[in-house]
Design a protein around this motif. Structure first.
Motif, PDB file in Angstrom:
ATOM      1  N   ASN A 132       1.893   4.028   8.190  1.00 51.31           N
ATOM      2  CA  ASN A 132       1.306   2.705   7.992  1.00 51.31           C
ATOM      3  C   ASN A 132       1.875   2.111   6.712  1.00 51.31           C
ATOM      4  OD1 ASN A 132      -0.588   2.809  10.220  1.00 51.31           O
ATOM      5  ND2 ASN A 132      -1.633   4.368   9.023  1.00 51.31           N
ATOM      6  N   GLU A 133       2.056   0.795   6.697  1.00 51.16           N
ATOM      7  CA  GLU A 133       2.652   0.163   5.529  1.00 51.16           C
ATOM      8  C   GLU A 133       2.069  -1.234   5.346  1.00 51.16           C
ATOM      9  OE1 GLU A 133       7.029   0.643   3.864  1.00 51.16           O
ATOM     10  OE2 GLU A 133       6.989  -0.581   5.674  1.00 51.16           O
ATOM     11  N   LYS A 134       1.806  -1.611   4.100  1.00 51.28           N
ATOM     12  CA  LYS A 134       1.296  -2.935   3.758  1.00 51.28           C
ATOM     13  C   LYS A 134       2.178  -3.537   2.679  1.00 51.28           C
ATOM     14  CE  LYS A 134      -2.473  -2.752   6.247  1.00 51.28           C
ATOM     15  NZ  LYS A 134      -2.803  -3.624   7.311  1.00 51.28           N
ATOM     16  N   GLN A 135       2.371  -4.837   2.754  1.00 53.86           N
ATOM     17  CA  GLN A 135       3.200  -5.559   1.795  1.00 53.86           C
ATOM     18  C   GLN A 135       2.337  -6.517   0.994  1.00 53.86           C
ATOM     19  OE1 GLN A 135       6.043  -8.063   3.712  1.00 53.86           O
ATOM     20  NE2 GLN A 135       6.777  -8.955   1.810  1.00 53.86           N
ATOM     21  N   VAL A 136       2.582  -6.572  -0.315  1.00 51.99           N
ATOM     22  CA  VAL A 136       1.932  -7.533  -1.195  1.00 51.99           C
ATOM     23  C   VAL A 136       3.041  -8.260  -1.941  1.00 51.99           C
ATOM     24  CG1 VAL A 136       0.276  -7.885  -3.055  1.00 51.99           C
ATOM     25  CG2 VAL A 136      -0.031  -5.972  -1.476  1.00 51.99           C
ATOM     26  N   SER A 137       3.033  -9.588  -1.913  1.00 54.96           N
ATOM     27  CA  SER A 137       4.077 -10.383  -2.562  1.00 54.96           C
ATOM     28  C   SER A 137       3.537 -10.996  -3.856  1.00 54.96           C
ATOM     29  CB  SER A 137       4.544 -11.500  -1.632  1.00 54.96           C
ATOM     30  OG  SER A 137       5.130 -10.946  -0.480  1.00 54.96           O
ATOM     31  N   PHE A 138       4.404 -11.054  -4.857  1.00 58.06           N
ATOM     32  CA  PHE A 138       4.060 -11.631  -6.153  1.00 58.06           C
ATOM     33  C   PHE A 138       5.106 -12.673  -6.522  1.00 58.06           C
ATOM     34  CE2 PHE A 138       2.158  -7.467  -6.093  1.00 58.06           C
ATOM     35  CZ  PHE A 138       0.867  -7.713  -6.530  1.00 58.06           C
TER      36      PHE A 138
END
Length: 144
Positions: A132-138
């Motif tokens: 499982n993988e989650k992305q958070v953008s800044f």
């Protein structure tokens, strides 16, 4: 003699019934599934919109599990698209872009330090040992 024969027939009948019951109950699909996928969510505290060259911003992240499987391991990697800066975990050495790093805790802080005079954009990817993988953008705008 007849009593022994009747006991033998009764015992044999019970044995056959118990074997039949066992075979039927083993082959029956009762809908039980072994779960090997443990999704999670990522919560990030708000961060400033602007950053100056040399300034450090704290990023607080919490991994929230939907299930609590004891042996799940989490990993982090990041990739910077625009600008330049360094990302580190507490006082550790800065991360290298796109390398995979194990996370010791599910609640942690990252520190991003700008080394650029332009806007900066980067993604943080958090994955688990189940794929499982989650992305958070800044995105940080340059402030003078």
């Amino acid at each position: 003699m007849i009593a022994i024969f009747n006991k033998f027939k009764t015992g044999l009948l019970l044995l056959i019934l118990s074997i039949s019951f066992t075979l039927v109950s083993c082959s029956k699909d009762d809908g039980l599934e072994v779960q090997n996928d443990f999704p999670f969510e990522i919560n990030v505290m708000p961060v400033p919109k602007d950053i100056a060259n040399g300034q450090t911003v704290e990023i607080r992240i919490v991994i929230q599990r939907t299930e609590n499987y004891h042996h799940t391991q989490y990993y982090l990697r990041y990739f910077q698209f625009d600008g330049q800066g360094t990302l580190r975990y507490y006082d550790d050495d800065p991360y290298l872009p796109n390398d995979l790093y194990p996370l010791a805790k599910e609640q942690f802080r990252l520190y991003y330090t700008s080394t650029s005079t332009v806007s900066q954009t980067f993604d943080v990817w958090i994955s688990d040992s189940f794929g499982n993988e989650k992305q958070v953008s800044f995105q940080f705008n340059n402030s003078n």
